[in-house]
Design a protein around this motif. Structure first.
Motif, PDB file in Angstrom:
ATOM      1  N   THR B 610       0.838  -1.203   0.000  1.00 52.55           N
ATOM      2  CA  THR B 610       0.000   0.000   0.000  1.00 52.55           C
ATOM      3  C   THR B 610       0.869   1.248   0.000  1.00 52.55           C
ATOM      4  N   ALA B 611       1.910   1.230   0.838  1.00 52.21           N
ATOM      5  CA  ALA B 611       2.790   2.396   0.883  1.00 52.21           C
ATOM      6  C   ALA B 611       3.472   2.598  -0.465  1.00 52.21           C
ATOM      7  N   LEU B 612       3.849   1.502  -1.137  1.00 48.41           N
ATOM      8  CA  LEU B 612       4.461   1.635  -2.463  1.00 48.41           C
ATOM      9  C   LEU B 612       3.471   2.266  -3.443  1.00 48.41           C
ATOM     10  N   ALA B 613       2.195   1.836  -3.349  1.00 52.53           N
ATOM     11  CA  ALA B 613       1.192   2.402  -4.253  1.00 52.53           C
ATOM     12  C   ALA B 613       0.987   3.884  -3.963  1.00 52.53           C
ATOM     13  N   ILE B 614       0.941   4.248  -2.655  1.00 56.21           N
ATOM     14  CA  ILE B 614       0.812   5.677  -2.322  1.00 56.21           C
ATOM     15  C   ILE B 614       2.035   6.422  -2.841  1.00 56.21           C
ATOM     16  N   GLY B 615       3.199   5.778  -2.717  1.00 55.66           N
ATOM     17  CA  GLY B 615       4.429   6.385  -3.230  1.00 55.66           C
ATOM     18  C   GLY B 615       4.335   6.625  -4.729  1.00 55.66           C
ATOM     19  N   ALA B 616       3.772   5.649  -5.456  1.00 59.59           N
ATOM     20  CA  ALA B 616       3.615   5.816  -6.904  1.00 59.59           C
ATOM     21  C   ALA B 616       2.717   7.008  -7.190  1.00 59.59           C
ATOM     22  N   PHE B 617       1.655   7.155  -6.376  1.00 59.52           N
ATOM     23  CA  PHE B 617       0.743   8.286  -6.544  1.00 59.52           C
ATOM     24  C   PHE B 617       1.495   9.604  -6.327  1.00 59.52           C
ATOM     25  N   VAL B 618       2.279   9.648  -5.250  1.00 58.89           N
ATOM     26  CA  VAL B 618       3.027  10.866  -4.936  1.00 58.89           C
ATOM     27  C   VAL B 618       4.008  11.192  -6.056  1.00 58.89           C
ATOM     28  N   LEU B 619       4.723  10.168  -6.533  1.00 62.98           N
ATOM     29  CA  LEU B 619       5.709  10.415  -7.592  1.00 62.98           C
ATOM     30  C   LEU B 619       5.014  10.860  -8.885  1.00 62.98           C
ATOM     31  N   SER B 620       3.813  10.298  -9.155  1.00 62.90           N
ATOM     32  CA  SER B 620       3.106  10.708 -10.368  1.00 62.90           C
ATOM     33  C   SER B 620       2.760  12.195 -10.295  1.00 62.90           C
ATOM     34  N   LEU B 621       2.414  12.678  -9.077  1.00 62.09           N
ATOM     35  CA  LEU B 621       2.131  14.105  -8.935  1.00 62.09           C
ATOM     36  C   LEU B 621       3.411  14.915  -9.054  1.00 62.09           C
ATOM     37  N   LYS B 624       4.523  15.143 -12.526  1.00 63.01           N
ATOM     38  CA  LYS B 624       3.428  15.641 -13.358  1.00 63.01           C
ATOM     39  C   LYS B 624       2.984  14.613 -14.396  1.00 63.01           C
ATOM     40  N   LEU B 625       3.018  13.328 -14.018  1.00 68.76           N
ATOM     41  CA  LEU B 625       2.493  12.269 -14.889  1.00 68.76           C
ATOM     42  C   LEU B 625       1.047  12.039 -14.482  1.00 68.76           C
ATOM     43  N   TYR B 626       0.185  13.032 -14.792  1.00 65.40           N
ATOM     44  CA  TYR B 626      -1.148  12.995 -14.205  1.00 65.40           C
ATOM     45  C   TYR B 626      -2.002  11.847 -14.708  1.00 65.40           C
ATOM     46  N   TRP B 627      -1.638  11.270 -15.870  1.00 61.46           N
ATOM     47  CA  TRP B 627      -2.386  10.095 -16.323  1.00 61.46           C
ATOM     48  C   TRP B 627      -2.190   8.919 -15.378  1.00 61.46           C
ATOM     49  N   LEU B 628      -1.045   8.895 -14.706  1.00 63.97           N
ATOM     50  CA  LEU B 628      -0.725   7.774 -13.835  1.00 63.97           C
ATOM     51  C   LEU B 628      -1.443   7.889 -12.485  1.00 63.97           C
ATOM     52  N   SER B 629      -1.755   9.151 -12.086  1.00 63.79           N
ATOM     53  CA  SER B 629      -2.289   9.356 -10.742  1.00 63.79           C
ATOM     54  C   SER B 629      -3.556   8.551 -10.474  1.00 63.79           C
ATOM     55  N   PRO B 630      -4.582   8.600 -11.362  1.00 64.18           N
ATOM     56  CA  PRO B 630      -5.786   7.810 -11.062  1.00 64.18           C
ATOM     57  C   PRO B 630      -5.494   6.319 -10.981  1.00 64.18           C
ATOM     58  N   VAL B 631      -4.577   5.846 -11.817  1.00 62.92           N
ATOM     59  CA  VAL B 631      -4.222   4.425 -11.768  1.00 62.92           C
ATOM     60  C   VAL B 631      -3.666   4.080 -10.387  1.00 62.92           C
ATOM     61  N   ALA B 632      -2.727   4.923  -9.936  1.00 64.37           N
ATOM     62  CA  ALA B 632      -2.114   4.675  -8.630  1.00 64.37           C
ATOM     63  C   ALA B 632      -3.165   4.738  -7.534  1.00 64.37           C
ATOM     64  N   LEU B 633      -4.090   5.687  -7.669  1.00 66.34           N
ATOM     65  CA  LEU B 633      -5.121   5.845  -6.653  1.00 66.34           C
ATOM     66  C   LEU B 633      -6.018   4.617  -6.591  1.00 66.34           C
ATOM     67  N   LEU B 634      -6.360   4.074  -7.784  1.00 64.37           N
ATOM     68  CA  LEU B 634      -7.175   2.851  -7.828  1.00 64.37           C
ATOM     69  C   LEU B 634      -6.431   1.707  -7.142  1.00 64.37           C
ATOM     70  N   LEU B 635      -5.117   1.664  -7.405  1.00 64.63           N
ATOM     71  CA  LEU B 635      -4.291   0.617  -6.808  1.00 64.63           C
ATOM     72  C   LEU B 635      -4.314   0.734  -5.279  1.00 64.63           C
ATOM     73  N   VAL B 636      -4.176   1.976  -4.786  1.00 64.89           N
ATOM     74  CA  VAL B 636      -4.212   2.202  -3.339  1.00 64.89           C
ATOM     75  C   VAL B 636      -5.543   1.714  -2.773  1.00 64.89           C
ATOM     76  N   THR B 637      -6.649   2.099  -3.444  1.00 73.62           N
ATOM     77  CA  THR B 637      -7.971   1.700  -2.963  1.00 73.62           C
ATOM     78  C   THR B 637      -8.093   0.181  -2.940  1.00 73.62           C
ATOM     79  N   GLY B 638      -7.672  -0.447  -4.050  1.00 72.24           N
ATOM     80  CA  GLY B 638      -7.773  -1.908  -4.117  1.00 72.24           C
ATOM     81  C   GLY B 638      -6.995  -2.571  -2.998  1.00 72.24           C
ATOM     82  N   LEU B 639      -5.770  -2.090  -2.754  1.00 74.90           N
ATOM     83  CA  LEU B 639      -4.946  -2.696  -1.710  1.00 74.90           C
ATOM     84  C   LEU B 639      -5.564  -2.496  -0.337  1.00 74.90           C
ATOM     85  N   LEU B 640      -6.097  -1.287  -0.105  1.00 74.54           N
ATOM     86  CA  LEU B 640      -6.703  -1.046   1.205  1.00 74.54           C
ATOM     87  C   LEU B 640      -7.904  -1.951   1.405  1.00 74.54           C
ATOM     88  N   LEU B 641      -8.660  -2.210   0.314  1.00 71.97           N
ATOM     89  CA  LEU B 641      -9.792  -3.123   0.430  1.00 71.97           C
ATOM     90  C   LEU B 641      -9.301  -4.527   0.777  1.00 71.97           C
TER      91      LEU B 641
END
Lengths: 186, 860, 118
Positions: B610-621, B624-641
């Motif tokens: 989960t922390a790696l996925a949040i890290g991916a989200f942070v790095l995407s921001l 400025k790879l904004y296309w990646l941000s929603p993907v990373a966010l979905l990954l975070v949500t999935g992992l938390l579930l």
């Protein structure tokens, strides 16, 4: 303040030294005495006195309306000081003020936050973009006083200094005019 | 019931009997069972650890590594300023160095260090086997490590933040800091803050609920009181900074003008949000250190602490008063003198509870017979340095003095006296005091004494003279020492002192390593302490206590000196391992009466992933790879579930034996398990963030230039009513599901699906309102704030939809029954909060719209 | 509901200081709003509207805390007869509310004297 602080520091250090050198000395002191005298009464009295003094002094330093003061504007930008005088004239790097009378400096924010400070003339005030702050200074005698930008403002922060030049009050307008017209050295 | 594979542990296979004292005593069968259940797997499995002893150690080691990095930066600063001719870098690099020194020491050293100490010690002091949310502890650790690594990587690559650790706008806005330097700070620090808020929730719930039976709040060790107050302060203190960072990042990335004075924003808003965090932060750092002093001083003085109840009152007062000081960092920004007087008075008042503690410590020392030892040396160092720092602090609280000393080296000296005196010295004392506990080995004290003298003398050489440098007028953050002002020699003295101090710290590090490697085995309670943490084996086993003790006073080990051995023999609660469960006891908040048994999650890689996925989200921001941000966010949500799958029970167990003739239900079968409390405190932090956002809006309305904005904000009727109705419906449906559970879990699931849809509809409406009513949010801060408020509502709707959906799934998957409805109760908290926040948000938007034109009446 | 009663003890411990916080926020807000909208220039009898509002808010909060202190005193007296835990919370909550009363008194006393909007 320094003397008071030193006294308090020595007092605490002495208690600490006693604790280590004469173990058990305080074994019969009721705990409430520590709380009431050490924790409440002692700091309470010292701090109240200090606070009243501080607030009174602060009040005295304020630019109260009604006092006649010479007003100049300071417009700091990265990384120089621009000053504007009542007539509309401007100088850069040197602030000309009359000695022996209060001067209100209206510090106007421009690009980033700077802070106006002439250590020997008084406190400091920030220049915040979108705001105008006023500080009241008095140079008791003519002379040259160093001034700095005291809020970190980027690469040129260190070099962003100026000089406050206090002129004799009588000849001030003439001296200022001479400087602004370029006849006298800035 | 979960079937788990349990690893083998030493002692399982026949071992040669040995009377060697260097080996730990042989384990009983029950202990071997516990060891198998609680052990962290070896090899790569170490990364899956969720154990508080392991994670506490990791936090402490990581924090010390960051301390070393911060220390190297400090040495670079002192080398630069040693003399007018010694400058070796230009101002652009120097700005990065001092920005990073402050950032690293505050965010990557001080906070994680006390978190690590609390994580390591608290369960053992409280008589629990672990914290309430072990996986959250692990997630916090990884978030901290990754966030910190981003900052350090940026430093190595030369793009570290360079606008000061306080990041004042507009200097940190993208106009004046166009590179990614400022983004690194905003994103990296926010990443680390997630860890801090997680820790705050964790600590609050664990202190309130996870204690030994009989340990009422009046018998709890004072350290736990200190951490309780600290954690409470973190819940309210960190959200303003998180909000500020999000808003500033939105301004930098999406051009929303929250802080831009040309479009209705105001740089002062940043200062308020920053210091609203920043001053409580000082006490957040000081209180745990004071707590550890309060733990050590009575033991070292061989005398019970004076005034337990008074200390509780003093730190409660401190927790509140310290929120009333933030503007004392802003005395020069042009705030009315009367307003300054409130902050000045509060700054002076806060000295009184601090004074109470100092005198009670002194009283304890004088009443007892203190023994000189290395921890005691550091305690003495603390007293001398911290009292100095406190006194200069009172000076700075005096407004006219501050107008002079503000932003000079006097302040630098003051803050180092407070932070090094008030935090580093107590931590060093604690290091020497607790090392035998962590390593099980006796320290070698000669080196420690030398380290103390080097650090103490070096520190004073550096910073005592720095007061003078400041009074001579040298401003902070100057990249060179100019000649001719008399600033040369004090700076040289400071630099020499700094290097002496560094030598001391290096010696300390070497001493610790030496002790771990070569120290002799220590006896169980080397200091003769009387609190529970010394009833564990040293070094502690992963389950901390082989059996959980019953407590009847503040000094359990005085009541029963052989308590440790008795617990090892299994004389206590939950001594018999069963089902591969990690069990610990949960008690009533105030009275410490046992309430239920918590089964804690076992080691898992999910926190790391989960922390790696949040890290991916942070790095995407960041990149400025904004296309990646929603993907990373979905990954975070999935992992938390996925976390949810490992928690809970699929069958009712009824009351189970907890040992000592006590039968208690499992956590899944009580009304308010730890998760419910965790959600409650998370919502406290969340509500603080929302309140800060509304404060921001009103502040801008009142203070910022350029108000009222260009056009009034009109909320469109249909989506607004839709938002209101669907948010309320979601909350009601969540409640209804709770009522429906005893009749039918399928009905409850259906109601929750409806709630999820209502949440989704609400989120959609909020986005629709933002899109139609605020087409150009970049135009004016009023628009930007409105979009931020609607975004907050939409985000809560979206999370609510996920949570309601999760609840429905858990109903259908058999995790929920009439007895096991706590999941839905916890979810209902979120649904209810979201409805309330939505209502408030709409009221706020309407209200701000009505207020905006009034600004024209304001006195210019 | 043992759990709830337990938590109430902690809430009461902080009650007085919460009122102090409320005073802080409302006074600071009222001062800022008053200065922005020129309440200082409006005279109400002997004082300005600004000062009237501030003093009114201050007294209201003081009255609230004073009431709390009185109630806490009764609670502490009743609790001292009971078990140790009730006594502990009775005492500490009373002291904490006294601290809050003193803090509210000292902290905002400057509104009686200092100039409001300079």
């Amino acid at each position: 303040m320094l003397a008071g602080s030193s006294a308090i520091f020595l007092f605490v250090s002495a208690l600490l030294a006693l604790a280590l050198l004469k173990p058990g000395l305080g074994a019969n002191v009721p705990p409430k005495r520590w709380l009431v005298w050490g924790g409440l009464a002692f700091p309470g009295v010292v701090l109240s006195a200090l606070l009243v003094f501080a607030l009174a002094t602060g009040e005295r330093l304020l630019p109260h309306p009604g006092t006649q003061a010479y007003t100049v504007e300071a417009l700091p930008e990265q990384w120089l000081w621009r000053f504007r005088y009542p007539g509309g004239g401007e100088s850069v790097g040197t602030l000309h003020i009359p000695a022996g009378q209060p001067v209100d400096v209206r510090v106007i924010g421009t690009d980033v936050i700077h802070s106006f400070w002439v250590p020997r003339l008084g406190g400091k005030i920030d220049a915040i973009p979108g705001h105008v702050n006023t500080i009241r200074l008095t140079a008791d005698r003519p002379g040259s006083y160093g001034g700095v930008c005291s809020e970190f403002c980027g690469t040129g922060h260190t070099g962003m200094i100026f000089t406050a030049l206090a002129h004799e009050a009588e000849g001030f307008e003439a001296a200022l005019a001479a400087v602004l017209s370029g006849e006298a050295p800035r | 019931m979960s079937q788990v594979d349990l690893p083998l542990v030493p002692g399982d296979v026949a071992e040669p009997a040995s009377g060697d004292a260097a080996l730990p005593p042989k384990l009983t069968a029950a202990q071997r069972g516990l060891e198998r259940i609680w052990a962290t797997p070896p090899g790569w499995g170490r990364l899956s650890s969720v154990n508080h002893t392991v994670l506490g150690r990791r936090f402490i080691v990581a924090a010390f590594v960051f301390f070393a990095i911060g220390g190297v930066l400090a040495m670079l600063i002192r080398a630069q300023l040693a003399s007018p001719r010694s400058a070796f870098v230009g101002p652009d690099v120097y700005n990065q160095i001092f920005t990073m020194h402050g950032t690293v020491m505050m965010f990557l050293f001080a906070i994680p260090m006390f978190e690590g100490l609390a994580i390591y010690l608290l369960p053992k002091m409280l008589g629990a086997r672990d914290f309430a949310f072990p996986r959250l502890t692990a997630l916090g650790f990884w978030c901290y490590l990754f966030g910190g690594s981003i900052l350090i990587a940026a430093l190595v690559m030369g793009v570290a933040p360079d606008s000061g650790w306080f990041m004042y706008t507009p200097l940190s806005s993208n106009v004046y800091s166009p590179g990614i330097n400022a983004d690194v700070w905003l994103l990296g620090v926010t990443f680390v803050e997630i860890s801090a808020v997680a820790a705050a929730v964790e600590l609050t719930v664990s202190i309130l609920k996870f204690r030994a039976p009989g340990m009422t709040l009046a018998k709890m060790p004072l350290f736990a009181w200190y951490i309780l107050v600290t954690a409470g302060m973190m819940l309210v203190g960190f959200p303003p900074l998180i909000l500020g960072s999000i808003l500033l990042e939105l301004e930098r990335a999406a051009d929303l003008p929250f802080f831009d004075p040309t479009r209705g924003g105001d740089p002062l808003l940043w200062q308020h949000l920053f210091w609203l965090f920043g001053h409580p932060e000082v006490y957040i750092i000081f209180l745990p250190a004071a707590g550890i002093l309060t733990t050590m001083i009575p033991v070292l003085a061989r005398r019970e602490i004076l005034g337990y109840s008074w200390i509780v009152v003093a730190i409660t007062a401190l927790g509140f008063l310290s929120f009333g000081l933030w503007v004392h960092h802003m005395f020069t920004v042009g705030i009315p003198h009367l307003a300054q007087s409130f902050f000045s008075a509060a700054s002076v008042l806060v000295a009184i509870p601090t004074g109470v503690q100092i005198f009670l410590w002194l009283g304890t020392l004088m009443a007892g017979r203190p023994r000189m030892s290395v921890p005691m040396l550091f305690v003495v160092g603390f007293f001398l340095i911290f009292v100095c720092g406190g006194l200069t602090g009172v000076m700075l609280a005096i407004v006219p003095f501050d107008w002079q000393a503000h932003d000079t080296h006097f302040v630098v000296a003051h803050l180092h006296y407070v932070l090094v005196g008030g935090f580093v010295f107590p931590m060093l004392a604690a290091a020497y005091y607790y090392l035998p506990h962590v390593t099980g080995r006796e320290p070698l004290y000669g080196v420690g004494k030398l380290a103390f003298w080097l650090i103490f003398l070096g520190f004073n050489a550096t910073f005592l003279v720095m007061h003078l440098t400041g009074l001579l007028g040298m401003p902070r953050r100057w990249a060179v020492v100019p000649e001719g002002y008399g600033w040369d020699w004090p700076n040289l003295v400071s630099s020499i002192g700094g290097f002496v101090m560094t030598a001391g710290f290096a010696l300390f590090a070497a001493d610790v390593l030496f002790q771990i490697r070569f120290g002799r085995r220590s006896k169980p309670d080397p200091w003769g302490a009387e609190t529970l943490e010394w009833a564990t084996a040293i070094p502690p086993r992963p389950y901390a206590f082989a059996a959980i003790p019953a407590v009847s006073s503040r000094t359990p080990l005085r009541d029963r000196p052989d308590l440790g051995a008795a617990l090892e023999r299994g004389e206590g609660y939950l001594a018999e391992p069963r089902h591969g469960w990690q069990e610990t006891l949960v008690v009533g908040i105030a009275d410490g009466r046992p309430e239920h048994i918590a089964v804690l999650p076992r080691p898992t890689f999910l926190p790391l992933l989960t922390a790696l996925a949040i890290g991916a989200f942070v790095l995407s921001l960041l990149f400025k790879l904004y296309w990646l941000s929603p993907v990373a966010l979905l990954l975070v949500t999935g992992l938390l579930l996925a976390w949810s799958g490992q928690a809970g029970q699929r069958q009712d167990h009824g009351p189970l034996s907890a040992g000592m003739g006590l039968a208690l239900p499992l956590h899944a079968e009580v009304e308010r398990p730890a998760t419910w409390w965790g959600m409650l405190f998370l919502l406290v932090a969340d509500a603080t963030l929302f309140a800060s956002l509304m404060f921001g809006g009103l502040f801008l309305w009142l203070v910022a230039p350029g108000w009222p904005g260009p056009a009034p904000l009109d909320l469109p009727w249909t989506p607004t009513v839709g938002l209101l109705v669907s948010a309320l419906a979601a909350a009601l449906l969540g409640r209804a599901a709770l009522i429906a559970v005893p009749r039918s879990t399928r009905l409850a699931a259906a109601l929750l699906v409806a709630a999820a849809l209502a949440h989704a509809l609400a989120a959609g409406c909020a986005i629709l309102i933002a899109a139609t009513a605020v087409p150009t949010p970049t135009l004016h801060a009023h628009m930007a704030v409105s979009v931020a408020v609607l975004g907050y509502v939409a985000l809560h709707g979206a999370i609510g939809a996920v949570l309601a959906g999760l609840g429905a799934w858990r109903c259908l998957a058999g995790y929920v029954s009439a007895k096991r409805s706590a999941d839905l109760r916890t979810g209902a908290l979120w649904h209810g909060y979201t409805a309330a926040a939505t209502l408030l948000a709409l009221g706020f938007l309407v209200g701000l719209g009505r207020l905006a034109p009034l600004r024209e009446l304001a006195v210019p | 509901m043992i759990g709830q009663r337990s938590a109430a003890n902690l809430l009461l411990l902080t009650a007085g200081l919460v009122i102090w916080s409320s005073a802080f926020v409302t006074l600071y807000a009222a001062l800022s709003i008053g200065c922005a909208f020129g309440w200082e220039a409006v005279q109400v009898g002997p004082v300005s509207l600004q000062r009237l509002v501030l003093v009114g808010l201050w007294l209201a909060h003081l009255a609230l805390i004073a009431g709390l202190v009185l109630w806490m005193r009764g609670r502490a007296r009743r609790a001292s007869a009971g078990d140790g835990l009730a006594g502990f919370f009775g005492r500490t909550s009373l002291w904490a509310s006294l601290v809050a009363l003193a803090a509210t008194l000292v902290n905002y006393a400057p509104i009686l004297g200092l100039s409001a909007c300079l």
